[in-house]
Design a protein around this motif. Structure first.
Motif: not given
Length: 248
Positions: A151, A155-156, A159, A167, A171-172, A175-176
């Motif tokens: 990440s 990205q952090q 999030k 998780q 969600r990932k 986030e991207a």
């Protein structure tokens, strides 16, 4: 077709009867008799499921995404602000115990320490570090355990300020997508500013200003290099390098 060409070259097709034979041989075989057709059909059948699922994931990830401008008005919940009758802030109780710091108020040494620890290619990527992802996959496979993440700082921020900590694949993906949009909307300096103001550093400290006071009783300009390095190590190892739990 190859057989017919060989016959023509060798004089094997003559007269009207030969012309009829040529016309017959020129007719292409039905598509279902083609090896390439069946190969393509099998390949398509094998990829149709993953492709469909991938498209559905992408649709779901793009649905109801937050506006990146919401990061500019983000306020951490759980903080109580005590003010005087005149509106002056007397005390803050809770997670966000520091005033917001502008980029120019944060020492370069501290910024460089966090970039070195968290996202070495921060100034090179556009929100997603594909080289970092490949490196993390290789490292995790080689060690047969999760030893490295991929990440980016952007990205952090996406999030921590705009999404959840679920998780899940969805969600990932969200986030991207949000990270790429943030890179288009904000400068690198603004993104690192948001990150350093909101990153959790243990001990109920959110942001580098709060952590500096909490752990060293210093303002940011007073930190030395080793203290900046400790703060930069806290996001990955909050228990191991926490000055309270591990003074050495």
């Amino acid at each position: 077709m190859a057989n017919w060409i060989a016959k023509v070259k060798s004089g094997g097709t003559k007269g009207k009867s030969s012309a009829a034979a040529v016309a017959k041989q020129r007719q292409p075989r039905p598509l279902y008799q083609s090896f390439v057709f069946w190969l393509a059909l099998l390949a398509g059948a094998g990829l149709a499921g993953p492709a469909t699922r991938g498209y559905r994931f992408w649709q779901e990830a793009n649905a109801n995404l937050p506006d990146v401008s919401d990061a500019l008005t983000f306020e951490r919940t759980g903080t109580i602000t005590i003010k005087s009758d005149d509106g002056d802030v007397l005390q803050k109780i809770g997670p966000a115990t520091q005033e917001y710091l502008e980029y120019d108020d944060i020492p370069d040494t501290l910024i460089e320490a966090f970039i070195a620890a968290e996202d070495r290619r921060f100034y090179e990527h556009a929100g997603i570090d594909y080289k970092g992802i490949a490196r993390a996959i290789y490292s995790n496979l080689r060690n047969r355990e999760l030893v490295e993440g991929a990440s980016t700082i952007t990205q952090q921020v996406a999030k921590n300020m705009l999404l959840t900590n679920d998780q899940t694949v969805i969600r990932k993906l969200k986030e991207a997508i949000v990270a790429r949009r943030m890179e288009s909307a904000f400068s690198k300096e603004h993104i690192i500013e948001l990150y350093l103001n909101e990153i959790y550093l243990g001990g109920r400290s959110y942001g580098v200003g709060s952590a500096a006071l909490n752990y060293f009783n210093k303002s940011l300009p007073e930190l030395d290099l080793s203290e900046a390095a400790v703060l930069a190590s806290l996001p990955k190892f909050p228990g191991r390098v926490n000055p309270y739990t591990n003074p050495e």
